[in-house]
Design a protein around this motif. Structure first.
Motif, mmCIF file in Angstrom:
data_model
loop_
_atom_site.group_PDB
_atom_site.id
_atom_site.type_symbol
_atom_site.label_atom_id
_atom_site.label_comp_id
_atom_site.label_asym_id
_atom_site.label_seq_id
_atom_site.Cartn_x
_atom_site.Cartn_y
_atom_site.Cartn_z
ATOM 1 N N ALA A 2 22.674 28.884 56.872
ATOM 2 C CA ALA A 2 23.798 29.702 56.448
ATOM 3 C C ALA A 2 25.099 29.002 56.781
ATOM 4 O O ALA A 2 25.197 28.197 57.703
ATOM 5 C CB ALA A 2 23.745 31.066 57.129
ATOM 6 N N ASN A 3 26.147 29.334 56.005
ATOM 7 C CA ASN A 3 27.444 28.732 56.243
ATOM 8 C C ASN A 3 28.525 29.787 56.059
ATOM 9 O O ASN A 3 28.483 30.589 55.138
ATOM 10 C CB ASN A 3 27.681 27.577 55.263
ATOM 11 N N ASN A 4 29.491 29.776 56.954
ATOM 12 C CA ASN A 4 30.619 30.691 56.842
ATOM 13 C C ASN A 4 31.878 29.925 57.189
ATOM 14 O O ASN A 4 31.889 29.061 58.051
ATOM 15 C CB ASN A 4 30.459 31.876 57.803
ATOM 16 N N TYR A 5 32.968 30.243 56.526
ATOM 17 C CA TYR A 5 34.240 29.640 56.851
ATOM 18 C C TYR A 5 35.329 30.693 56.747
ATOM 19 O O TYR A 5 35.173 31.724 56.107
ATOM 20 C CB TYR A 5 34.552 28.438 55.947
ATOM 21 N N THR A 6 36.454 30.430 57.368
ATOM 22 C CA THR A 6 37.533 31.408 57.430
ATOM 23 C C THR A 6 38.121 31.656 56.046
ATOM 24 O O THR A 6 38.476 30.725 55.324
ATOM 25 C CB THR A 6 38.640 30.914 58.368
ATOM 26 N N LYS A 7 38.229 32.925 55.657
ATOM 27 C CA LYS A 7 38.793 33.288 54.362
ATOM 28 C C LYS A 7 40.282 33.589 54.528
ATOM 29 O O LYS A 7 40.694 34.236 55.480
ATOM 30 C CB LYS A 7 38.070 34.515 53.788
ATOM 31 N N GLU A 8 41.086 33.108 53.591
ATOM 32 C CA GLU A 8 42.509 33.376 53.620
ATOM 33 C C GLU A 8 42.771 34.786 53.095
ATOM 34 O O GLU A 8 41.969 35.364 52.367
ATOM 35 C CB GLU A 8 43.243 32.344 52.761
ATOM 36 N N GLU A 9 43.924 35.330 53.472
ATOM 37 C CA GLU A 9 44.291 36.665 53.006
ATOM 38 C C GLU A 9 44.434 36.642 51.489
ATOM 39 O O GLU A 9 45.002 35.713 50.909
ATOM 40 C CB GLU A 9 45.604 37.108 53.648
ATOM 41 N N PHE A 10 43.911 37.677 50.847
ATOM 42 C CA PHE A 10 43.904 37.747 49.391
ATOM 43 C C PHE A 10 45.297 38.073 48.864
ATOM 44 O O PHE A 10 45.829 39.150 49.119
ATOM 45 C CB PHE A 10 42.888 38.801 48.946
ATOM 46 N N VAL A 11 45.887 37.140 48.138
ATOM 47 C CA VAL A 11 47.176 37.356 47.468
ATOM 48 C C VAL A 11 46.911 37.285 45.970
ATOM 49 O O VAL A 11 46.790 36.199 45.400
ATOM 50 C CB VAL A 11 48.211 36.288 47.878
ATOM 51 N N PRO A 12 46.770 38.435 45.304
ATOM 52 C CA PRO A 12 46.379 38.455 43.895
ATOM 53 C C PRO A 12 47.417 37.832 42.963
ATOM 54 O O PRO A 12 48.618 37.941 43.197
ATOM 55 C CB PRO A 12 46.194 39.951 43.603
ATOM 56 N N LYS A 13 46.900 37.200 41.908
ATOM 57 C CA LYS A 13 47.773 36.583 40.908
ATOM 58 C C LYS A 13 47.505 37.127 39.504
ATOM 59 O O LYS A 13 48.259 36.854 38.579
ATOM 60 C CB LYS A 13 47.589 35.063 40.922
ATOM 61 N N THR A 14 46.408 37.862 39.344
ATOM 62 C CA THR A 14 46.067 38.439 38.044
ATOM 63 C C THR A 14 46.169 39.960 38.110
ATOM 64 O O THR A 14 46.197 40.556 39.188
ATOM 65 C CB THR A 14 44.634 38.065 37.628
ATOM 66 N N GLN A 15 46.216 40.584 36.940
ATOM 67 C CA GLN A 15 46.294 42.050 36.889
ATOM 68 C C GLN A 15 45.074 42.689 37.532
ATOM 69 O O GLN A 15 45.186 43.658 38.283
ATOM 70 C CB GLN A 15 46.419 42.518 35.438
ATOM 71 N N LEU A 16 43.896 42.111 37.264
ATOM 72 C CA LEU A 16 42.673 42.638 37.868
ATOM 73 C C LEU A 16 42.730 42.502 39.381
ATOM 74 O O LEU A 16 42.337 43.409 40.116
ATOM 75 C CB LEU A 16 41.455 41.893 37.317
ATOM 76 N N LYS A 34 32.930 46.608 32.121
ATOM 77 C CA LYS A 34 34.012 46.371 31.162
ATOM 78 C C LYS A 34 34.043 44.929 30.673
ATOM 79 O O LYS A 34 34.829 44.589 29.787
ATOM 80 C CB LYS A 34 35.354 46.731 31.801
ATOM 81 N N GLY A 35 33.186 44.093 31.262
ATOM 82 C CA GLY A 35 33.145 42.698 30.850
ATOM 83 C C GLY A 35 34.394 41.915 31.189
ATOM 84 O O GLY A 35 34.754 40.969 30.483
ATOM 85 N N LEU A 36 35.065 42.291 32.265
ATOM 86 C CA LEU A 36 36.311 41.630 32.652
ATOM 87 C C LEU A 36 36.006 40.321 33.394
ATOM 88 O O LEU A 36 35.124 40.286 34.245
ATOM 89 C CB LEU A 36 37.146 42.548 33.550
ATOM 90 N N PRO A 37 36.737 39.258 33.095
ATOM 91 C CA PRO A 37 36.509 37.988 33.791
ATOM 92 C C PRO A 37 37.076 38.024 35.206
ATOM 93 O O PRO A 37 38.195 38.491 35.427
ATOM 94 C CB PRO A 37 37.252 36.976 32.920
ATOM 95 N N ILE A 38 36.293 37.553 36.163
ATOM 96 C CA ILE A 38 36.758 37.460 37.551
ATOM 97 C C ILE A 38 37.306 36.053 37.760
ATOM 98 O O ILE A 38 36.561 35.079 37.733
ATOM 99 C CB ILE A 38 35.618 37.751 38.542
ATOM 100 N N MET A 39 38.616 35.957 37.973
ATOM 101 C CA MET A 39 39.274 34.665 38.073
ATOM 102 C C MET A 39 39.800 34.380 39.476
ATOM 103 O O MET A 39 40.404 33.328 39.711
ATOM 104 C CB MET A 39 40.421 34.582 37.060
ATOM 105 N N GLU A 40 39.554 35.325 40.400
ATOM 106 C CA GLU A 40 40.025 35.140 41.772
ATOM 107 C C GLU A 40 38.906 35.477 42.745
ATOM 108 O O GLU A 40 38.274 36.533 42.646
ATOM 109 C CB GLU A 40 41.234 36.038 42.046
ATOM 110 N N LEU A 41 38.689 34.598 43.703
ATOM 111 C CA LEU A 41 37.638 34.814 44.687
ATOM 112 C C LEU A 41 37.908 36.038 45.547
ATOM 113 O O LEU A 41 36.983 36.703 46.010
ATOM 114 C CB LEU A 41 37.500 33.585 45.593
#
Length: 215
Positions: A2-16, A34-41
């Motif tokens: 298994a691998n884990n690393y520090t995640k940065e705070e989520f700063v959204p850039k898309t409407q979703l 709704k078939g919406l594309p996920i473009m942000e982790l």
């Protein structure tokens, strides 16, 4: 591994992303439906915070370039919450660490919802512990067939398949495999393609309930 690393705070850039950040979307199923594309982790990290990561293969790959021989690490990673969601990805980099991070990100972008049920005729437990019906996936020379199994059988498949199915939340399955299954990237891809096919099969609500699926 298994691998884990520090995640940065989520700063959204898309409407979703903003809708998720603001709590207006709280279920990833709504995005899938709704078939919406996920473009942000950050969307995946917010809606599926309990994802686990498993590094399945680290391979050294070489290719010739006009400037000389290029050497990279190729990493295969699976992610899942062991409760119906799983993703598969790969990443390449000159060092293992960055390759793993790329593979994890790629797996999250490839996350899918796995249809589970109690599809074995000899099992009437009604739990979502196996695949609801026989399904097949193919990648390269490898073909994998997943078959419903009664509770207690476990995962009758190779270690690569066990990792992916376990992360998806499947406890029992029979399987048939063909081709060069020792090739991790193709074996993992074939299992993942089979899981994707589960959601593509059209079935009535009544049929799904009979197969133990929650609808």
């Amino acid at each position: 591994m298994a691998n884990n690393y520090t995640k940065e705070e989520f700063v959204p850039k898309t409407q979703l992303g903003h809708l998720v950040k603001e709590g207006k979307i709280t279920d990833i199923d709504e995005i899938f439906e709704k078939g919406l594309p996920i473009m942000e982790l950050g969307i995946v990290d917010t809606l599926l915070p309990d994802l686990e990561e498993e590094v399945m293969d680290v391979n050294l790959v070489q290719r010739m370039h006009k400037s000389g021989r290029k050497v990279n690490f190729r990493v295969i990673v699976a992610v899942g919450n062991k409760n119906g969601y799983v993703g598969l990805g790969q990443g390449k980099a000159k060092e293992v660490g960055p390759a793993i991070r790329k593979a994890v990100d790629n797996a999250k972008f490839n996350i899918i919802k796995v249809r589970r049920g109690c599809g074995d005729w000899g099992c009437v437990c009604g739990r979502e512990h196996t695949v609801p019906f026989k399904i097949e996936g193919k990648r390269g020379s490898v073909r994998v067939t997943l078959i419903p199994a009664p509770g207690g059988v476990g995962l009758a498949i190779g270690n690569v398949g066990k990792t992916i199915l376990g992360l998806a939340g499947i406890d029992d399955v029979w399987s048939q495999t063909m081709g060069q299954t020792q090739t991790t990237i193709n074996f993992a891809g074939a299992v993942f393609e089979a899981l994707k096919e589960l959601s593509k099969v059209k079935a009535t609500t009544r049929d799904l309930k009979n197969l133990g699926c929650i609808v």
